[in-house]
Scaffold this active site. Structure first.
Site, PDB file in Angstrom:
ATOM      1  N   SER A 170      26.033  62.970  -7.909  1.00  0.00           N
ATOM      2  CA  SER A 170      25.709  64.335  -8.311  1.00  0.00           C
ATOM      3  C   SER A 170      26.168  65.390  -7.318  1.00  0.00           C
ATOM      4  O   SER A 170      26.276  66.552  -7.670  1.00  0.00           O
ATOM      5  CB  SER A 170      24.206  64.466  -8.544  1.00  0.00           C
ATOM      6  OG  SER A 170      23.510  64.122  -7.366  1.00  0.00           O
ATOM      7  N   HIS A 191      24.096  61.851 -14.669  1.00  0.00           N
ATOM      8  CA  HIS A 191      25.087  62.923 -14.833  1.00  0.00           C
ATOM      9  C   HIS A 191      26.241  62.509 -15.754  1.00  0.00           C
ATOM     10  O   HIS A 191      27.187  63.282 -15.937  1.00  0.00           O
ATOM     11  CB  HIS A 191      25.629  63.369 -13.478  1.00  0.00           C
ATOM     12  CG  HIS A 191      24.690  64.264 -12.736  1.00  0.00           C
ATOM     13  ND1 HIS A 191      24.614  65.622 -12.951  1.00  0.00           N
ATOM     14  CD2 HIS A 191      23.752  63.980 -11.796  1.00  0.00           C
ATOM     15  CE1 HIS A 191      23.685  66.138 -12.165  1.00  0.00           C
ATOM     16  NE2 HIS A 191      23.147  65.174 -11.455  1.00  0.00           N
ATOM     17  N   LYS A 221      19.218  66.528 -18.365  1.00  0.00           N
ATOM     18  CA  LYS A 221      20.447  67.214 -17.966  1.00  0.00           C
ATOM     19  C   LYS A 221      21.232  67.626 -19.213  1.00  0.00           C
ATOM     20  O   LYS A 221      20.869  68.588 -19.867  1.00  0.00           O
ATOM     21  CB  LYS A 221      21.221  66.327 -17.001  1.00  0.00           C
ATOM     22  CG  LYS A 221      20.469  66.258 -15.679  1.00  0.00           C
ATOM     23  CD  LYS A 221      21.053  65.372 -14.645  1.00  0.00           C
ATOM     24  CE  LYS A 221      20.243  65.533 -13.352  1.00  0.00           C
ATOM     25  NZ  LYS A 221      20.077  64.304 -12.615  1.00  0.00           N
TER      26      LYS A 221
END
Ligand SMILES: *Cc1c(COP(=O)(O)O)cnc(C)c1O
Length: 392
Positions: A181, A209, A240
């Protein structure tokens, strides 16, 4: 007056002096390409809202409809009375989307890691963990009480060496972030799979991610590399790209059956709320229907990266929509971030301990929500601040 907490003041002052004190800004608007922060309208370059779903009308409607039909809270842990048909529907959809046998949701990605690692390994077992793995993996490893062997970041040769040097253990597992990340680089999953196969070691990837970002229509890192059925445990988050909140573990049915018996955040903490579950269901539907948002995310990221390179910025080793703008020392990164904010651009400085000392940066998160004009605004602000601070 007792001085029991005086040490905290000393510690906080030390952080301030080193430029490492993190000031948290409050938003007074929904997440989107633009935000209202401290009374100002600013371009948002720091959220994980990769696809612009956090305030999408379809997700909002789905959440409202779920509230009207099912209420809000789960009112119990899932094993007692907190599992609803909506939770099960989401898990079935996630499993189909990710092309695995089964999936299990958790309250967050953090909890998913704390749940799955101690359920699979314990005392007398060993974990091979990438040195830059996310804090929640590290905490999951520590909670398991298994031996932790860190290998050099994305270095498969070092992993092989560490496996060869490691003595007799019961169960063994290799764990890696999918996308890292802070740098935006991708784990060498095909090579990790080869090593895992050679040595008959479990393989787990945390795709926080990569979920909604990598692979066809955002199906994640396993899809990106065509490794279906080869990675034993996929951890993911719906906090996310999915724009909501929640974690998941995906894999074989037997793995999920075991987690329902043994994963402590599943057994001892209440489930995702109903509006969250319904919004996640809508997000999966949207991703399954069309790759448009994922395609736009990648196109935006490409435009931004090219622009930054042309301006002369160092954007590190990124392979994804995460773009680290490498600045070196933490005070410079903090100053850069403050100056950007004055220019109407909100991008966070990240320093030690989140990244190593001397590797402070501004981390830019691209999003499908940005328009071409937004990207131009961002690049122009970076150019002005970069020149005035002597970075470019
Ligand atoms: C963000 C992140 C998490 C935590 O996800 P939440 O759903 O926000 O708890 C876990 N692992 C990795 C690799 C992450 O980047």
């Amino acid at each position: 007056m007792s001085q029991k907490l005086a040490w905290i003041e000393t510690e906080l002052n030390a952080l301030r002096e080193q430029g490492l004190y993190n000031t948290i800004r409050a938003l007074n608007s929904p997440q989107g390409a633009w935000l209202e922060v401290d009374g100002r309208r600013v371009l948002n370059l720091c959220s994980n809202n990769y696809l612009g779903l956090a305030n999408h009308p379809r997700l909002r409607e789905a959440a409202k409809a779920a509230i009207d039909r099912m209420g809000i809270g789960p009112a119990a842990v899932r094993s007692i009375a907190g599992t609803t048909t909506l939770h099960l529907e989401l898990e079935n959809k996630l499993a189909a989307f990710k092309k695995v046998e089964a999936a299990l949701t958790f309250q967050s990605g953090f909890n998913a890691n704390i749940a799955v690692i101690p359920a699979l390994v314990g005392k007398g077992d060993v974990i091979f963990s990438d040195q830059l793995n996310h804090a929640s993996i590290i905490d999951g490893c520590r909670l398991s009480r298994a031996e932790i062997v860190a290998y050099e970041h994305n270095n498969v040769d070092d992993l092989r060496k560490k496996i060869a040097q490691t003595g007799e253990y019961g169960r063994r597992i290799i764990i890696s972030d999918g996308v890292f990340s802070m740098d935006g680089d991708i784990a060498p999953l095909p090579e990790l799979y080869e090593v895992a196969e050679e040595h008959d070691i479990l393989l787990m990837v945390d795709d926080a991610h990569g979920e909604g970002v990598l692979g066809n229509g955002g199906r994640g890192i396993v899809d990106h590399f065509g490794l279906h059925d080869k990675v034993d445990i996929e951890v993911g988050t719906m906090s996310k790209a999915f724009g909501v909140v929640g974690g998941m573990v995906a894999g074989k049915q037997i793995l999920i059956d075991w987690l329902k018996q043994r994963a402590r955040p599943f057994l001892f903490s209440s489930a995702m709320t109903l509006p969250d579950v319904a919004a996640c269901l809508e997000a999966v539907d949207m991703l399954a229907e069309s790759t448009e948002l994922v395609d736009r995310l990648w196109a935006n990221a490409e435009t931004f990266k090219q622009g930054m390179k042309q301006l002369g910025f160092d954007t590190g080793v990124t392979q994804t929509p995460i773009v680290p703008v490498m600045l070196g020392e933490a005070p410079l990164a903090q100053q850069f971030s403050r100056r950007l904010f004055e220019e109407g651009v909100f991008a966070m400085a990240i320093g030690f301990p989140t990244v190593p000392k001397g590797k402070a940066r501004i981390r830019v998160m691209n999003s499908a929500a940005h328009t071409p004009e937004d990207l131009e605004t961002a690049l122009a602000a970076f150019e002005r601040v970069g020149k005035s601070l002597g970075v470019i």
